[in-house]
Design a protein around this motif. Structure first.
Motif, PDB file in Angstrom:
ATOM      1  N   PRO A 141       0.784  -1.319  -0.133  1.00 37.81           N
ATOM      2  CA  PRO A 141       0.319  -0.022  -0.003  1.00 37.81           C
ATOM      3  C   PRO A 141       0.647   1.244   0.090  1.00 37.81           C
ATOM      4  N   GLY A 142       2.140   1.214   0.709  1.00 37.61           N
ATOM      5  CA  GLY A 142       2.980   2.252   0.705  1.00 37.61           C
ATOM      6  C   GLY A 142       3.290   2.771  -0.689  1.00 37.61           C
ATOM      7  N   ALA A 143       3.528   1.662  -1.556  1.00 43.75           N
ATOM      8  CA  ALA A 143       4.108   1.711  -2.981  1.00 43.75           C
ATOM      9  C   ALA A 143       3.026   2.435  -3.828  1.00 43.75           C
ATOM     10  N   MET A 144       1.696   2.095  -3.625  1.00 45.47           N
ATOM     11  CA  MET A 144       0.286   2.533  -4.315  1.00 45.47           C
ATOM     12  C   MET A 144       0.312   4.107  -4.020  1.00 45.47           C
ATOM     13  N   ILE A 148       0.263   7.103   5.704  1.00 40.34           N
ATOM     14  CA  ILE A 148      -0.439   5.717   5.400  1.00 40.34           C
ATOM     15  C   ILE A 148       0.429   4.714   6.147  1.00 40.34           C
ATOM     16  N   MET A 149       1.867   4.680   5.783  1.00 43.21           N
ATOM     17  CA  MET A 149       2.367   3.349   6.287  1.00 43.21           C
ATOM     18  C   MET A 149       2.510   3.233   7.464  1.00 43.21           C
ATOM     19  N   LEU A 150       2.781   4.365   8.332  1.00 40.86           N
ATOM     20  CA  LEU A 150       2.884   4.662   9.726  1.00 40.86           C
ATOM     21  C   LEU A 150       1.548   3.816  10.464  1.00 40.86           C
ATOM     22  N   TRP A 151       0.422   4.340  10.202  1.00 46.56           N
ATOM     23  CA  TRP A 151      -0.784   3.906  10.430  1.00 46.56           C
ATOM     24  C   TRP A 151      -1.064   2.308  10.463  1.00 46.56           C
ATOM     25  N   LEU A 152      -0.594   1.868   9.184  1.00 47.67           N
ATOM     26  CA  LEU A 152      -0.733   0.310   8.920  1.00 47.67           C
ATOM     27  C   LEU A 152       0.116  -0.313   9.701  1.00 47.67           C
TER      28      LEU A 152
END
Length: 348
Positions: A251-254, A268-272
């Motif tokens: 999802p980070g790449a997206m 986004i990556m932090l929350w995931l």
């Protein structure tokens, strides 16, 4: 020649031959193992429904079985629908994502003080030789039809396995040398069913929870195709260790392709990562415990072995297959040392 060394040589040769058969026959074995995987999940969910206070005890067994099969069928249909529904949209949006990625690469080039900002032409020439994100995404999603066909085959196998399950005890009694031998086989099967079935059922429920929470985060943050990534994250929950990392990186790449903004991507990556950490380090151990009694190192090794044999499918099947083998190995004096090494507590 020493008897133990001779046994080791023969055992290694047999293991290599079996591994070769698994490798060349992966197109046959993978759907069969996934159908066993599905049956275990169905039976595990049925046991979970039956353990619900008050309600579970009052429901007839056939109602519980139908309800668990409906849950799994709904989940599989949801996965297939999500893949098909997002295929054309992803391919259509690929050129825009390609521009966003190029802009991100150029920002990094400026930050690193390159003499000239890269373009897709220079990137093709200097790094990738030939890059087209649209073609890459299209080829990655072109196997959706074959994936759907595989799901159909797995579903058929699972249905027949559920039907044959009622005749298993009679077959064991027929092939066993004695009643004691038959009882031993039934005990091994019951142990495998209890441990592997509970693990897969609970892992499925945790995967659904993880996918739902990740979907909320991605939807709030404005990430496109959030349902698709939520399904991917739920499926990656079956892959030990590596699955958690990919659930954040993909999802980070997206997000990088969509937004091209480092702050948005990191958010986004932090929350995931927070969700992965909370479920993986608190909820998962609390619910799962050490149900399979497998060594973490053994899990990593089995993951590498089954990925080498069966590719991506092997990553999903590595843990349950290793758990089954550990239980079976523990029943024979010659293979019991292997089971001890695979177990975490030393008592398989």
């Amino acid at each position: 020649m020493d008897h133990r060394f001779q046994t080791f040589v023969y055992g290694t040769a047999i293991a290599l031959m079996i591994g070769w058969v698994f490798y060349i026959g992966r197109d046959v074995f993978v759907p069969i193992m996934f159908s066993v995987f599905v049956v275990y999940v169905i039976l595990g969910i049925a046991r979970l429904i039956q353990s619900i206070p008050v309600v579970g005890r009052k429901l007839p067994q056939w109602v519980i079985s139908l309800l668990s099969m409906f849950i799994i069928a709904f989940g599989l249909c949801l996965v297939v629908y999500t893949l098909i529904a997002n295929k054309d949209s992803v391919i259509a949006q690929a050129p825009r994502y390609q521009e966003s990625l190029l802009a991100a690469v150029q920002k990094v080039a400026v930050w690193l003080r390159f003499e000239s900002e890269p373009t897709w032409t220079t990137l093709r020439r200097d790094l990738l030789a030939q890059v087209s994100l649209q073609r890459l995404v299209g080829s990655a999603l072109s196997s959706v039809s074959s994936l759907v066909a595989t799901f159909v085959v797995v579903g058929l196998y699972a249905c027949f396995l559920l039907v044959e399950r009622g005749h298993l005890e009679a077959k064991i009694n027929a092939i066993a040398h004695s009643p004691q031998h038959a009882q031993r086989i039934k005990q091994v099967i019951a142990d495998i069913n209890a441990r592997v079935g509970a693990y897969l059922a609970l892992k499925t429920l945790l995967g659904v929870l993880l996918g739902a929470l990740s979907w909320v985060i991605m939807r709030v943050m404005g990430l496109e195709f959030a349902p698709f990534w939520a399904v991917v994250i739920a499926l990656l929950n079956y892959v030990p260790y590596i699955g958690s990392v990919l659930s954040v990186l993909l999802p980070g790449a997206m997000a990088m392709a969509q937004f091209g903004d480092a702050n948005h991507v990191l958010s986004i990556m932090l929350w995931l990562t927070v969700v992965q950490f909370a479920i993986g380090n608190f909820l998962d151990p609390y619910i799962m415990g050490n149900s399979l009694n497998l060594s973490p190192f053994a899990i990593l090794v089995s993951l590498a072995v089954w990925v080498a044999l069966w590719g991506v499918a092997g990553a999903f099947l590595a843990v349950p297959i290793t758990a089954m083998l550990t239980i079976i190995f523990s029943e024979f004096p010659g293979t019991r040392p292997v089971a001890v090494l695979l177990s975490q507590s030393g008592k398989p």
